[in-house]
Write a protein that holds these residues in place. Structure first.
Motif, PDB file in Angstrom:
ATOM      1  N   GLU A  67      10.503  13.544   0.000  1.00  0.00           N
ATOM      2  CA  GLU A  67      10.614  13.293   1.500  1.00  0.00           C
ATOM      3  C   GLU A  67      10.657  11.772   2.169  1.00  0.00           C
ATOM      4  O   GLU A  67      11.644  11.478   2.714  1.00  0.00           O
ATOM      5  N   ILE A  68       9.805  11.249   1.408  1.00  0.00           N
ATOM      6  CA  ILE A  68       9.548   9.815   1.701  1.00  0.00           C
ATOM      7  C   ILE A  68      10.994   9.038   1.281  1.00  0.00           C
ATOM      8  O   ILE A  68      11.422   8.239   1.902  1.00  0.00           O
ATOM      9  N   ALA A  69      10.993   9.263   0.007  1.00  0.00           N
ATOM     10  CA  ALA A  69      12.284   8.643  -0.958  1.00  0.00           C
ATOM     11  C   ALA A  69      13.598   9.107   0.162  1.00  0.00           C
ATOM     12  O   ALA A  69      14.521   8.211  -0.167  1.00  0.00           O
ATOM     13  N   ARG A  70      13.932   9.978   0.562  1.00  0.00           N
ATOM     14  CA  ARG A  70      15.028  10.505   1.436  1.00  0.00           C
ATOM     15  C   ARG A  70      15.287   9.255   2.514  1.00  0.00           C
ATOM     16  O   ARG A  70      16.433   9.074   2.745  1.00  0.00           O
ATOM     17  N   HIS A  71      14.240   8.707   3.022  1.00  0.00           N
ATOM     18  CA  HIS A  71      14.464   7.563   4.119  1.00  0.00           C
ATOM     19  C   HIS A  71      14.160   6.245   3.728  1.00  0.00           C
ATOM     20  O   HIS A  71      14.607   5.418   4.095  1.00  0.00           O
ATOM     21  N   ALA A  72      13.457   6.279   2.700  1.00  0.00           N
ATOM     22  CA  ALA A  72      13.044   4.804   1.927  1.00  0.00           C
ATOM     23  C   ALA A  72      12.601   3.838   2.946  1.00  0.00           C
ATOM     24  O   ALA A  72      13.499   2.932   3.138  1.00  0.00           O
ATOM     25  N   PRO A  73      11.824   4.012   3.733  1.00  0.00           N
ATOM     26  CA  PRO A  73      11.183   2.683   4.631  1.00  0.00           C
ATOM     27  C   PRO A  73      10.606   1.835   4.116  1.00  0.00           C
ATOM     28  O   PRO A  73      10.209   1.720   3.096  1.00  0.00           O
ATOM     29  N   GLN A  74      10.766   0.564   4.923  1.00  0.00           N
ATOM     30  CA  GLN A  74       9.912  -0.503   4.347  1.00  0.00           C
ATOM     31  C   GLN A  74       8.595  -0.267   4.206  1.00  0.00           C
ATOM     32  O   GLN A  74       7.872  -0.804   3.576  1.00  0.00           O
ATOM     33  N   VAL A  75       7.973   0.172   5.472  1.00  0.00           N
ATOM     34  CA  VAL A  75       6.699   0.965   5.834  1.00  0.00           C
ATOM     35  C   VAL A  75       6.552   2.118   6.173  1.00  0.00           C
ATOM     36  O   VAL A  75       7.258   2.616   6.924  1.00  0.00           O
ATOM     37  N   ILE A  76       5.582   2.711   5.527  1.00  0.00           N
ATOM     38  CA  ILE A  76       5.142   4.168   5.878  1.00  0.00           C
ATOM     39  C   ILE A  76       3.617   4.293   6.138  1.00  0.00           C
ATOM     40  O   ILE A  76       3.083   3.908   5.317  1.00  0.00           O
ATOM     41  N   ALA A  77       3.367   4.746   7.242  1.00  0.00           N
ATOM     42  CA  ALA A  77       1.744   5.222   7.596  1.00  0.00           C
ATOM     43  C   ALA A  77       1.662   6.611   7.270  1.00  0.00           C
ATOM     44  O   ALA A  77       2.324   7.358   7.993  1.00  0.00           O
ATOM     45  N   LEU A  78       0.550   6.905   6.484  1.00  0.00           N
ATOM     46  CA  LEU A  78       0.305   8.398   6.083  1.00  0.00           C
ATOM     47  C   LEU A  78      -1.020   8.465   7.003  1.00  0.00           C
ATOM     48  O   LEU A  78      -2.016   7.845   6.730  1.00  0.00           O
ATOM     49  N   GLN A  79      -1.206   9.574   7.480  1.00  0.00           N
ATOM     50  CA  GLN A  79      -2.620  10.210   8.095  1.00  0.00           C
ATOM     51  C   GLN A  79      -2.824  11.606   7.197  1.00  0.00           C
ATOM     52  O   GLN A  79      -2.111  12.116   6.597  1.00  0.00           O
ATOM     53  N   GLU A  80      -4.280  11.795   7.381  1.00  0.00           N
ATOM     54  CA  GLU A  80      -4.806  13.011   6.714  1.00  0.00           C
ATOM     55  C   GLU A  80      -4.447  12.949   5.163  1.00  0.00           C
ATOM     56  O   GLU A  80      -4.193  13.764   4.540  1.00  0.00           O
ATOM     57  N   ALA A  81      -4.722  11.889   4.871  1.00  0.00           N
ATOM     58  CA  ALA A  81      -4.313  11.453   3.323  1.00  0.00           C
ATOM     59  C   ALA A  81      -5.486  11.125   2.535  1.00  0.00           C
ATOM     60  O   ALA A  81      -6.489  10.652   2.836  1.00  0.00           O
ATOM     61  N   CYS A  82      -5.509  11.998   1.275  1.00  0.00           N
ATOM     62  CA  CYS A  82      -6.523  11.634   0.319  1.00  0.00           C
ATOM     63  C   CYS A  82      -6.055  10.651  -0.728  1.00  0.00           C
ATOM     64  O   CYS A  82      -4.692  10.553  -0.931  1.00  0.00           O
ATOM     65  N   ALA A  83      -6.992   9.531  -1.105  1.00  0.00           N
ATOM     66  CA  ALA A  83      -6.539   8.562  -1.963  1.00  0.00           C
ATOM     67  C   ALA A  83      -5.986   9.055  -3.080  1.00  0.00           C
ATOM     68  O   ALA A  83      -4.847   8.229  -3.333  1.00  0.00           O
ATOM     69  N   ARG A  84      -6.397   9.992  -3.740  1.00  0.00           N
ATOM     70  CA  ARG A  84      -5.681  10.527  -5.007  1.00  0.00           C
ATOM     71  C   ARG A  84      -4.282  10.935  -4.778  1.00  0.00           C
ATOM     72  O   ARG A  84      -3.396  10.606  -5.593  1.00  0.00           O
ATOM     73  N   ASP A  85      -3.981  11.533  -3.594  1.00  0.00           N
ATOM     74  CA  ASP A  85      -2.702  11.983  -3.226  1.00  0.00           C
ATOM     75  C   ASP A  85      -1.716  10.828  -3.126  1.00  0.00           C
ATOM     76  O   ASP A  85      -0.835  10.842  -3.353  1.00  0.00           O
ATOM     77  N   VAL A  86      -2.326   9.960  -2.209  1.00  0.00           N
ATOM     78  CA  VAL A  86      -1.518   8.760  -2.055  1.00  0.00           C
ATOM     79  C   VAL A  86      -1.095   7.748  -3.379  1.00  0.00           C
ATOM     80  O   VAL A  86       0.021   7.431  -3.580  1.00  0.00           O
ATOM     81  N   GLU A  87      -2.077   7.888  -4.271  1.00  0.00           N
ATOM     82  CA  GLU A  87      -1.606   7.228  -5.640  1.00  0.00           C
ATOM     83  C   GLU A  87      -0.688   7.804  -6.039  1.00  0.00           C
ATOM     84  O   GLU A  87       0.259   7.141  -6.760  1.00  0.00           O
ATOM     85  N   ARG A  88      -0.788   9.301  -6.216  1.00  0.00           N
ATOM     86  CA  ARG A  88       0.176   9.982  -7.022  1.00  0.00           C
ATOM     87  C   ARG A  88       1.611   9.778  -6.129  1.00  0.00           C
ATOM     88  O   ARG A  88       2.667   9.719  -6.956  1.00  0.00           O
ATOM     89  N   ILE A  89       1.626   9.871  -4.932  1.00  0.00           N
ATOM     90  CA  ILE A  89       2.943   9.646  -4.185  1.00  0.00           C
ATOM     91  C   ILE A  89       3.746   8.438  -4.572  1.00  0.00           C
ATOM     92  O   ILE A  89       4.724   8.310  -4.966  1.00  0.00           O
ATOM     93  N   ARG A  90       2.823   7.244  -4.752  1.00  0.00           N
ATOM     94  CA  ARG A  90       3.267   5.964  -5.000  1.00  0.00           C
ATOM     95  C   ARG A  90       3.744   5.935  -6.400  1.00  0.00           C
ATOM     96  O   ARG A  90       4.972   5.428  -6.561  1.00  0.00           O
ATOM     97  N   ASP A  91       3.095   6.602  -7.397  1.00  0.00           N
ATOM     98  CA  ASP A  91       3.650   6.634  -8.727  1.00  0.00           C
ATOM     99  C   ASP A  91       4.858   7.402  -8.772  1.00  0.00           C
ATOM    100  O   ASP A  91       5.907   7.115  -9.472  1.00  0.00           O
ATOM    101  N   HIS A  92       5.081   8.578  -7.907  1.00  0.00           N
ATOM    102  CA  HIS A  92       6.382   9.320  -8.005  1.00  0.00           C
ATOM    103  C   HIS A  92       7.193   8.514  -7.487  1.00  0.00           C
ATOM    104  O   HIS A  92       8.469   8.757  -7.980  1.00  0.00           O
ATOM    105  N   LEU A  93       7.094   7.694  -6.181  1.00  0.00           N
ATOM    106  CA  LEU A  93       8.241   7.188  -5.822  1.00  0.00           C
ATOM    107  C   LEU A  93       8.709   6.140  -6.477  1.00  0.00           C
ATOM    108  O   LEU A  93       9.958   5.936  -6.590  1.00  0.00           O
ATOM    109  N   GLU A  94       8.051   5.457  -7.594  1.00  0.00           N
ATOM    110  CA  GLU A  94       8.494   4.328  -8.516  1.00  0.00           C
ATOM    111  C   GLU A  94       9.131   5.215  -9.654  1.00  0.00           C
ATOM    112  O   GLU A  94      10.288   4.912  -9.779  1.00  0.00           O
ATOM    113  N   SER A  95       8.379   6.068 -10.314  1.00  0.00           N
ATOM    114  CA  SER A  95       8.992   6.748 -11.480  1.00  0.00           C
ATOM    115  C   SER A  95      10.263   7.699 -11.171  1.00  0.00           C
ATOM    116  O   SER A  95      11.196   7.841 -12.174  1.00  0.00           O
TER     117      SER A  95
END
Length: 278
Positions: A67-95
């Protein structure tokens, strides 16, 4: 040279090791290299976005990253975020999408019910900011009164559209806690007022004409030019219950385009804004 039996035995050992060790890629992702990178591209210049991920919600971090990649923002703010989820999201965005982000966390509590982990070491929960440019001067402030759950804001300095800007990300107290939110908004507004150029992103849990948001409206404008702090304004809803709770407040920066993107992966919609070139 090895005989056929030795080669078969060696192959069986390798397969057994793979089964025992499992994939080395993040949870929720396929084996590394098993999928081609989808739509390798750069972020969209001058685009910022905010998204409350919904938690606890059993959503795939692969889907969230898509969903994030569809819009590819320079900056995205996430709320109600678990640190482990954010780390995986970042890894998926790159890989999976070829989008490389830096990440800073604004976790305000550890909560096993929301973020799992060992009972004696629950996962970190709160906010996070992903930025295509490096971030500096991270500040994490926990509000003196969080209401029914600890809440706070984080701030970083990064680049958007080639210029330095202070970016804030917050999540105010839950609904029916108006007095608590008013105090929180006051703390946030005091910090924002120190900067001539600022982007304030987040879930404020309040409609635009709510009295507790008055301090923010004094300092900044909503990215949606039709949305104003009165019930006469035309503010597009950002939640499944047809309320506007999510904001991109701009101070010293002009908006260019504003979109609310519905998503089936959260009860909050994606809110993105393209900023006018400096």
């Amino acid at each position: 040279m090895f005989g056929r039996g030795a080669r078969l035995f060696a192959g069986a050992v390798i397969v057994a090791c793979m089964v025992l060790l499992g994939p080395s890629s993040p949870i929720g992702a396929p084996f590394a290299g098993s999928l081609p990178v989808d739509a390798v591209r750069d972020v969209v210049p001058n685009r910022v976005m905010t998204w409350n991920l919904c938690n606890p919600c059993e959503e795939s971090d692969v889907d969230r990253a898509a969903e994030i990649a569809r819009h590819a923002p320079q900056v995205i703010a996430l709320q109600e975020a678990c640190a482990r989820d954010v780390e995986r999201i970042r890894d998926h965005l790159e890989s999976l999408h070829g989008l490389v982000y830096h990440v800073e966390y604004g976790t305000v509590l550890r909560n096993w019910g929301r973020c799992g982990g060992a009972p004696w070491k629950p996962g970190a929960f709160g906010q996070a900011v992903l930025s295509a440019a490096p971030m500096t001067d991270r500040v994490l402030v926990e509000y003196p009164d969080g209401g029914s759950e600890d809440r706070g804001y984080m701030a970083v300095t990064t680049e958007v559209g080639g210029r330095s800007v202070r970016v804030f990300n917050t999540h105010l107290a839950e609904r029916r806690q108006e007095e608590v939110r008013a105090g929180q908004a006051g703390v946030l507004a005091e910090a924002v007022a120190r900067h001539d150029r600022a982007i304030v992103l987040g879930d404020f849990n309040a409609v635009p004409y709510a009295p507790e948001l008055a301090r923010m409206w004094e300092l900044a404008e909503d990215a949606d030019p039709r949305c104003r702090p009165s019930d006469a304004g035309t503010c597009e809803p950002t939640t499944d219950w047809n309320s506007k709770f999510d904001y991109v407040f701009l101070r010293g920066i002009a908006p260019l385009r504003h979109h609310v993107e519905h998503t089936r992966y959260s009860d909050h919609h994606l809110l993105r804004t393209d900023l006018a070139p400096s």
